[in-house]
Write an enzyme that holds these catalytic residues in place. Structure first.
Site: not given
Length: 159
Positions: A46-47
């Protein structure tokens, strides 16, 4: 825990080390708009998606007068690997102590797999030229966040 920031609040000033080992101070960027976003950990799916989205939008954001600072608790060396691996172009800052996260209320209780845990709250702040919070968004989603932020700021899509 620090109260959440709201539009009109003064952004907490900070000095953090970037992935190259240089210090970056928020108040040194006065006179420019700054997007500060907090993310849990470099090189996680996600990051990575969020950082790549910011990198892909960076030229148009800068063209609209915005600097972008990504902040995590990762050490500068890990941030350097993250930048290199994903060809990131934005400024990545290390807040190992979590002091800056806490000053922005971007660290605290959250739900993870149904359990309440302490951790980084994925959050984004837009700070105006005078150092005031223009936009404060907490618990944002990694995917699609930059596109939504661009809409919230009235910026055309990346096309």
């Amino acid at each position: 825990m620090t109260d959440r920031l709201s539009p009109g609040d003064t952004a907490p000033d900070f000095t953090l080390t970037n992935d190259a080992g240089d210090e970056v101070t928020l108040s040194d960027l006065r006179g420019r708009k700054v997007i500060v976003y907090f993310y849990p950990a470099a090189m996680t799916p996600g990051c990575t998606k969020q950082a790549c989205d910011f990198s892909e939008s960076l030229n148009s954001l800068k063209g609209a007068g915005y600097e972008v600072l990504g902040v995590s608790k990762d050490k500068p060396a890990k941030l350097a690997k993250f930048r290199e691996r994903d060809q990131l172009t934005l400024t990545l800052l290390s807040d190992e102590s979590l002091d800056v996260h806490k000053s922005f209320a971007a660290y605290g209780e959250k739900k993870l797999y149904g359990k309440t845990v302490e951790g980084v709250l994925r959050s984004t702040f837009v700070i105006d030229e005078d150092g005031k919070i223009e936009l404060a968004q907490y618990n944002v989603k990694a995917t699609g966040h930059v596109a939504k932020l661009r809409r919230d700021l009235g910026l055309a899509s990346n096309g």
